[in-house]
Design an enzyme around this catalytic site. Structure first.
Site, PDB file in Angstrom:
ATOM      1  N   PRO A  26       0.832  -1.210   0.000  1.00 21.28           N
ATOM      2  CA  PRO A  26       0.000   0.000   0.000  1.00 21.28           C
ATOM      3  C   PRO A  26       0.864   1.256   0.000  1.00 21.28           C
ATOM      4  O   PRO A  26       1.851   1.348   0.733  1.00 21.28           O
ATOM      5  CB  PRO A  26      -0.794  -0.133   1.297  1.00 21.28           C
ATOM      6  CG  PRO A  26      -0.856  -1.600   1.561  1.00 21.28           C
ATOM      7  CD  PRO A  26       0.465  -2.132   1.077  1.00 21.28           C
ATOM      8  N   GLU A  27       0.483   2.199  -0.846  1.00 22.37           N
ATOM      9  CA  GLU A  27       1.201   3.460  -0.950  1.00 22.37           C
ATOM     10  C   GLU A  27       0.392   4.554  -0.266  1.00 22.37           C
ATOM     11  O   GLU A  27      -0.627   4.273   0.378  1.00 22.37           O
ATOM     12  CB  GLU A  27       1.481   3.773  -2.418  1.00 22.37           C
ATOM     13  CG  GLU A  27       2.279   2.681  -3.128  1.00 22.37           C
ATOM     14  CD  GLU A  27       2.561   2.976  -4.595  1.00 22.37           C
ATOM     15  OE1 GLU A  27       2.548   4.164  -4.977  1.00 22.37           O
ATOM     16  OE2 GLU A  27       2.782   2.019  -5.358  1.00 22.37           O
ATOM     17  N   HIS A  65      -5.158 -15.182  10.198  1.00 22.00           N
ATOM     18  CA  HIS A  65      -4.038 -14.237  10.063  1.00 22.00           C
ATOM     19  C   HIS A  65      -4.313 -12.896  10.735  1.00 22.00           C
ATOM     20  O   HIS A  65      -3.667 -11.906  10.414  1.00 22.00           O
ATOM     21  CB  HIS A  65      -3.690 -14.009   8.589  1.00 22.00           C
ATOM     22  CG  HIS A  65      -3.460 -15.264   7.820  1.00 22.00           C
ATOM     23  ND1 HIS A  65      -2.413 -16.125   8.082  1.00 22.00           N
ATOM     24  CD2 HIS A  65      -4.152 -15.825   6.783  1.00 22.00           C
ATOM     25  CE1 HIS A  65      -2.472 -17.148   7.251  1.00 22.00           C
ATOM     26  NE2 HIS A  65      -3.504 -16.996   6.462  1.00 22.00           N
ATOM     27  N   ARG A  79       1.165 -12.251   5.312  1.00 24.26           N
ATOM     28  CA  ARG A  79       2.610 -12.329   5.093  1.00 24.26           C
ATOM     29  C   ARG A  79       3.422 -11.755   6.245  1.00 24.26           C
ATOM     30  O   ARG A  79       4.640 -11.914   6.287  1.00 24.26           O
ATOM     31  CB  ARG A  79       2.971 -11.631   3.780  1.00 24.26           C
ATOM     32  CG  ARG A  79       2.271 -12.251   2.561  1.00 24.26           C
ATOM     33  CD  ARG A  79       2.617 -11.559   1.264  1.00 24.26           C
ATOM     34  NE  ARG A  79       4.016 -11.740   0.904  1.00 24.26           N
ATOM     35  CZ  ARG A  79       4.594 -11.198  -0.166  1.00 24.26           C
ATOM     36  NH1 ARG A  79       3.871 -10.433  -0.986  1.00 24.26           N
ATOM     37  NH2 ARG A  79       5.865 -11.414  -0.432  1.00 24.26           N
ATOM     38  N   ARG A 134      21.889  14.136  -7.750  1.00 24.68           N
ATOM     39  CA  ARG A 134      21.528  12.711  -7.815  1.00 24.68           C
ATOM     40  C   ARG A 134      21.602  12.220  -9.257  1.00 24.68           C
ATOM     41  O   ARG A 134      20.881  12.719 -10.120  1.00 24.68           O
ATOM     42  CB  ARG A 134      20.119  12.483  -7.258  1.00 24.68           C
ATOM     43  CG  ARG A 134      20.035  12.644  -5.743  1.00 24.68           C
ATOM     44  CD  ARG A 134      18.618  12.389  -5.248  1.00 24.68           C
ATOM     45  NE  ARG A 134      18.550  12.391  -3.796  1.00 24.68           N
ATOM     46  CZ  ARG A 134      18.493  11.303  -3.037  1.00 24.68           C
ATOM     47  NH1 ARG A 134      18.480  10.107  -3.612  1.00 24.68           N
ATOM     48  NH2 ARG A 134      18.431  11.391  -1.722  1.00 24.68           N
TER      49      ARG A 134
END
Length: 280
Positions: A2-3, A94, A113, A156
């Site tokens: 998830p962002e 879970h 997970r 960069r």
């Protein structure tokens, strides 16, 4: 993973259920997830009132009476979904953490997970936590400007996509929304980051902001495990212009023979989607 839009959406859903409520029960069903739970987590949560929420990057902070905040990360497959409390009901598979409120709601943290995490941090020192310290500016806040981004990218020599995924440059961005923002800004993901300054940065900042705002309005993107706090799916995946659309026509190009469509390459082991004709 998830962002920012998914985390913001979940946080808003949790706030609607938990803010102002007292946690009459908290329970852990294992010793931890990605890292061990802090000692006495369930006892320290039980009896606390939820005062509010804050998001920092891809992390949620649930602020509690007593001066602590619960720092929550959903990891790869985590979800936090509210449901009515039921006596003697077994926990879902879970589910590693359960919160029950004084008005009969339960929020469970389910993570097959176990890459998610929960920690406790003093509210007054949230930004000093090791997971938050050094994080870049929030892209939806006024302080995220073209000048700030240009300065962060100066010197960069990595590709701009990799630089934007660095949480020290800007907080909360991930693979999906970087691809979509670069497409809107007309910038190649292969362009060296230090060259994204001036007019290019001035295109990129509003593109990032617009993509994130639209994704939040759509409830985020549901590709695998992600759901909102009410169990509903997000819908921004239906609006992807380039992400996961390799071989599809580019939305901006006139079509064959002028454009080969959306391309896919691999950068730092992750898929990148873009239009080689319109993104320079």
């Amino acid at each position: 993973m998830p962002e920012l839009p998914e985390v913001e959406t979940v946080m808003r859903g949790l706030a609607a259920v938990l803010e102002g409520r007292t946690l009459v029960r908290a329970a852990t069903h294992r010793a931890g997830m990605r890292w061990p739970f802090p000692e006495g987590l369930a006892q320290r949560l039980t009896g606390a009132r939820v005062e509010g929420f804050r998001r920092r990057g891809k992390y949620m902070l649930m602020r509690l009476s007593g001066g602590d905040s619960a720092l929550i990360h959903l990891g790869m497959s985590g979800r936090m979904v509210a449901r009515p409390a039921r006596a003697n009901a077994p926990p879902p598979a879970h589910e590693h953490l359960l919160l029950e409120t004084d008005d009969g709601q339960v929020v469970g943290f389910v993570d097959p997970r176990r890459f998610g995490s929960v920690d406790l941090v003093p509210t007054a020192a949230e930004d000093a936590h090791r997971l938050l310290a050094g994080m870049g500016p929030e892209p939806l806040e006024a302080g995220f400007t073209a000048a700030i981004l240009s300065a962060a990218l100066a010197g960069r020599r990595t590709p701009i996509k990799a630089a934007l995924l660095d949480q020290r440059v800007v907080a909360g961005l991930g693979n999906i929304y970087v691809a979509e923002a670069l497409f809107r800004a007309g910038l190649s993901p292969r362009r060296l980051a230090h060259t994204v300054a001036g007019a290019r940065a001035a295109r990129l900042v509003p593109a990032i902001r617009a993509v994130l705002e639209e994704a939040i309005a759509a409830g985020g993107s549901s590709l695998r495990d992600y759901v909102q706090a009410d169990g509903e799916l997000g819908h921004f995946q239906d609006r992807f212009q380039v992400y996961d659309r390799a071989g599809a026509p580019c939305p901006l190009c006139p079509g064959p023979p002028g454009c080969g469509g959306v391309s896919r390459i691999v950068q730092s082991g992750r898929s990148t989607f873009f239009c080689a004709r319109t993104q320079r």
